[in-house]
Design an enzyme around this catalytic site. Structure first.
Site, PDB file in Angstrom:
ATOM      1  CD  GLU A  12      -2.619   1.240   2.763  1.00  8.17           C
ATOM      2  OE1 GLU A  12      -3.597   1.870   2.668  1.00  8.17           O
ATOM      3  OE2 GLU A  12      -2.152   0.466   3.646  1.00  8.17           O
TER       4      GLU A  12
ATOM      5  CE  LYS B  46      -7.511   1.520   3.945  1.00  6.28           C
ATOM      6  NZ  LYS B  46      -6.132   1.777   4.479  1.00  6.28           N
TER       7      LYS B  46
ATOM      8  CB  CYS C   9      -4.437  -1.471   4.476  1.00  5.62           C
ATOM      9  SG  CYS C   9      -3.596  -1.737   6.030  1.00  5.62           S
TER      10      CYS C   9
END
Length: 288
Positions: free
Chosen positions: A41, A114, A152
């Site tokens: 990331e 995200k 993540c």
């Protein structure tokens, strides 16, 4: 058969050096036979979200003008490899933690933003990023199956993997930046590994996670990333696991068609009770 590479490296504290390192790793992975390479990331810089600093918004790139995306789109085509690429995105006055996936021929397969944005000491992402508005995305490659990609903190939510599975994913990919937990005051690496394995086992999908290594300092803050990048099979078994502190390229082979057949032999999707799942859309205990 598809060969997938999970990778990990320490930040070199400079955009150009980090990008060069990522390119080097992709080329090495390709020489080792990789068809898909997952980088960590926000690999272009130190994990700037340790602290809140308005100057760091200057790091963001517009998707259509992104230097980073142009470099890795070209690399995907040159190396004949699939590349999901994490980057800090600016869209007008909105900022996102985003990813674009490039197919082997350099085709842009789409954008994911995200969905779940964390906050807390060393993880001040809510200061920088809006929650993603793309929904969960599956990228359909020409030769290597369908990539379900999340970023993540998304990996800790069981809904992420299931929705990607329902959308046709053949794998779950998680570019990651996780390490020191100054608030929790404990090492979360084992818990993290269990979370990735759970995503794989409960959805009967391989899961791939690439994490950072090394200690990074930002202002008065510092954190140590614990690597431990993973390649997990569709039963939740760890095939390859990275060290906590070494640059590595981890490889495993997956037969998409065989895994699809295995998924059909289980009743996980047949026996779902969607009529009972409305409670998942609530925030807690049913009101009296």
């Amino acid at each position: 058969m598809t060969r997938i590479a999970a990778t990990q490296f320490a930040s070199l504290h400079d955009y150009d050096r980090n990008v060069d390192k990522a390119i080097e790793i992709v080329r090495k992975a390709k020489k080792m036979g990789a068809d898909i390479v997952l980088l960590q990331e926000l690999f272009q810089r130190d994990y700037f979200c340790q602290i809140e600093d308005y100057d760091f918004f200057d790091f963001a790139e517009e998707r259509d003008k992104s230097k980073t995306l142009a470099i890795f789109q070209k690399l995907a085509k040159e190396e004949d490899v699939v590349l999901p690429v994490s980057f800090f995105e600016r869209d007008g006055n909105a900022y996102y933690n985003s990813l674009v996936c490039f197919d082997r021929d350099g085709e842009d397969l789409g954008l994911y933003r995200k969905s779940h944005i964390p906050t807390g000491e060393c993880y001040e992402e809510k200061f920088y990023f809006r929650p993603g508005d793309t929904g969960f995305k599956v990228f359909h490659t020409k030769r290597d199956g369908n990539l379900g990609v999340a970023i993540c903190w998304d990996q800790w939510f069981l809904e992420t993997g299931r929705i990607l599975a329902l959308k046709g994913a053949d794998y779950l990919f998680f570019p990651t930046a996780i390490g020191s937990e100054p608030v929790l005051k404990r090492d979360t690496s084992i818990h993290w590994c269990h979370a990735i394995c759970g995503q794989a086992a409960l959805n009967i999908l391989p899961a791939i996670a690439s994490n950072r290594i090394g200690t990074e300092h930002m202002g008065n803050s510092s954190m140590t990333f614990y690597g431990t990048s993973l390649l997990v099979d569709e039963e939740g078994t760890i095939l390859k696991k990275g060290s906590r502190d070494k640059e590595e390229i981890l490889l495993a082979d997956f037969d998409v068609e065989e895994i699809r057949k295995k998924r059909r032999t289980w009743g996980i999707y047949r026996d779902r009770r969607t009529d009972l799942y409305k409670d998942i859309l609530t925030s807690g205990k049913e009101e009296k």
